[in-house]
Design a protein around this motif. Sequence first.
Motif, PDB file in Angstrom:
ATOM      1  N   ALA A  82       0.850  -1.194   0.000  1.00  0.00           N
ATOM      2  CA  ALA A  82       0.000   0.000   0.000  1.00  0.00           C
ATOM      3  C   ALA A  82       0.883   1.239   0.000  1.00  0.00           C
ATOM      4  CB  ALA A  82      -0.925   0.009   1.206  1.00  0.00           C
ATOM      5  N   ILE A  83       0.384   2.312  -0.592  1.00  0.00           N
ATOM      6  CA  ILE A  83       1.116   3.565  -0.678  1.00  0.00           C
ATOM      7  C   ILE A  83       0.185   4.723  -0.341  1.00  0.00           C
ATOM      8  CG2 ILE A  83       2.881   2.859  -2.347  1.00  0.00           C
ATOM      9  CD1 ILE A  83       1.032   3.990  -4.564  1.00  0.00           C
ATOM     10  N   SER A  84       0.774   5.823   0.086  1.00  0.00           N
ATOM     11  CA  SER A  84       0.008   7.055   0.282  1.00  0.00           C
ATOM     12  C   SER A  84       0.958   8.233   0.148  1.00  0.00           C
ATOM     13  CB  SER A  84      -0.669   7.074   1.650  1.00  0.00           C
ATOM     14  OG  SER A  84      -1.560   8.169   1.753  1.00  0.00           O
ATOM     15  N   ALA A  85       0.520   9.266  -0.570  1.00  0.00           N
ATOM     16  CA  ALA A  85       1.346  10.450  -0.795  1.00  0.00           C
ATOM     17  C   ALA A  85       0.819  11.609   0.035  1.00  0.00           C
ATOM     18  CB  ALA A  85       1.354  10.823  -2.277  1.00  0.00           C
ATOM     19  N   GLY A  86       1.702  12.227   0.818  1.00  0.00           N
ATOM     20  CA  GLY A  86       1.361  13.436   1.532  1.00  0.00           C
ATOM     21  C   GLY A  86       1.636  14.653   0.669  1.00  0.00           C
ATOM     22  N   PHE A  87       1.679  15.836   1.296  1.00  0.00           N
ATOM     23  CA  PHE A  87       1.891  17.068   0.530  1.00  0.00           C
ATOM     24  C   PHE A  87       3.195  16.988  -0.243  1.00  0.00           C
ATOM     25  CE2 PHE A  87       2.747  21.605  -0.098  1.00  0.00           C
ATOM     26  CZ  PHE A  87       1.494  22.042  -0.525  1.00  0.00           C
ATOM     27  N   SER A  90       6.139  10.760   1.128  1.00  0.00           N
ATOM     28  CA  SER A  90       5.509   9.535   0.642  1.00  0.00           C
ATOM     29  C   SER A  90       5.620   8.441   1.693  1.00  0.00           C
ATOM     30  CB  SER A  90       6.184   9.065  -0.656  1.00  0.00           C
ATOM     31  OG  SER A  90       6.172  10.073  -1.641  1.00  0.00           O
ATOM     32  N   LEU A  91       4.631   7.544   1.695  1.00  0.00           N
ATOM     33  CA  LEU A  91       4.588   6.440   2.646  1.00  0.00           C
ATOM     34  C   LEU A  91       4.364   5.138   1.910  1.00  0.00           C
ATOM     35  CD1 LEU A  91       2.270   7.608   5.574  1.00  0.00           C
ATOM     36  CD2 LEU A  91       4.713   7.126   5.712  1.00  0.00           C
ATOM     37  N   ALA A  92       4.952   4.065   2.443  1.00  0.00           N
ATOM     38  CA  ALA A  92       4.735   2.733   1.885  1.00  0.00           C
ATOM     39  C   ALA A  92       4.552   1.735   3.024  1.00  0.00           C
ATOM     40  CB  ALA A  92       5.924   2.316   1.017  1.00  0.00           C
ATOM     41  N   VAL A 120      15.630   8.912  -0.054  1.00  0.00           N
ATOM     42  CA  VAL A 120      15.463   7.453  -0.151  1.00  0.00           C
ATOM     43  C   VAL A 120      14.571   7.013   1.012  1.00  0.00           C
ATOM     44  CG1 VAL A 120      17.662   7.020  -1.309  1.00  0.00           C
ATOM     45  CG2 VAL A 120      17.558   7.017   1.197  1.00  0.00           C
ATOM     46  N   PRO A 121      13.888   5.883   0.880  1.00  0.00           N
ATOM     47  CA  PRO A 121      13.032   5.415   1.966  1.00  0.00           C
ATOM     48  C   PRO A 121      13.801   5.176   3.257  1.00  0.00           C
ATOM     49  CG  PRO A 121      12.488   4.288  -0.074  1.00  0.00           C
ATOM     50  CD  PRO A 121      13.747   5.060  -0.343  1.00  0.00           C
ATOM     51  N   VAL A 139      -2.363   6.163   5.848  1.00  0.00           N
ATOM     52  CA  VAL A 139      -2.804   7.287   5.029  1.00  0.00           C
ATOM     53  C   VAL A 139      -1.997   8.519   5.425  1.00  0.00           C
ATOM     54  CG1 VAL A 139      -4.667   7.959   6.604  1.00  0.00           C
ATOM     55  CG2 VAL A 139      -4.826   8.563   4.184  1.00  0.00           C
ATOM     56  N   ALA A 140      -1.650   9.327   4.422  1.00  0.00           N
ATOM     57  CA  ALA A 140      -0.874  10.545   4.650  1.00  0.00           C
ATOM     58  C   ALA A 140      -1.755  11.762   4.474  1.00  0.00           C
ATOM     59  CB  ALA A 140       0.302  10.609   3.677  1.00  0.00           C
ATOM     60  N   GLY A 141      -1.655  12.707   5.421  1.00  0.00           N
ATOM     61  CA  GLY A 141      -2.246  14.019   5.264  1.00  0.00           C
ATOM     62  C   GLY A 141      -1.215  14.961   4.679  1.00  0.00           C
TER      63      GLY A 141
END
Length: 281
Positions: A82-87, A90-92, A120-121, A139-141
């Motif tokens: 799963a991934i989520s992009a903030g402003f 990024s998150l994985a 880099v992560p 989830v990223a805000g």
Amino acid sequence: GNNTTTSSSVPVAVTASGVLSGKTIQSISVGSSHSLALCADGTVAAWGRNDFGQLGNNSTASSSVPVAVAQSGVLGGKTVVAISAGFNHSLALCSDGTLAAWGYNLYGQLGNGSTTSSSVPVAVTASGVLSGKVVTSVVAGYYHNLALCADGTVVAWGRNNSGQLGNNSIVDSSVPVNITSSGTLNGRSPTTLAAGSDHSLILCLDGSLVSWGKNANGQLGDGSTTNRLIPGDVDATDVLAGRIVTNISAGGFHNLAACSDGTLVAFGRNSSGQLGNGSTS
């Protein structure tokens, strides 16, 4: 992602050659000016703005075509699910329940105990409140993040100027902290997370909604414009009366909730008509 910087008022194809050649996209997420794509093989591609390393490819050069997020380091040997992009971060989420993050980190939104940005992560701190826990969704805000664990607990980290971490404070945190689970959330089972600019929203198994954080535009849905530092109920006595919410999504300052009867409700900022009710109030 079409190898230009020319805006388009009609859909254009994201470049499918290069790092996406032969791959099947499983899910996508967009930040302020960057995009993420999760492939079926567990790899991640990114494109767009990269001034804080939010593309995760060990550079700060923007890219108008997809590039591969670095799969070595903390993502070495791992499968992203799963991934989520903030402003501009990024998150994985990996299949083993661990989290990685990259990009802007001024408010600790990478969750690694620092405020240093990374191209880099890096591993989100798995000790402390995440010790022994398996994360199932994230989830990223704008500058904060929420993660749901298999045991039903929710943690948060990053910016907290409006109480969006839900831990009864306004102090930023560079490591995950527990949101307050007493009160409104006591006995409820969170199922879906959403994060706006400075507010957070949870859908529970019983179809109810819980929110906290900034509320200047009514985005907490509690009939007030007062910020809340701990989770509280979204008002369910008006258009939500008798309805069961099945899905949620948060914009910067407003929210949408889909109900089991096929209706859609919205609350929060409406300066551009984003609530869809024929007004700008």
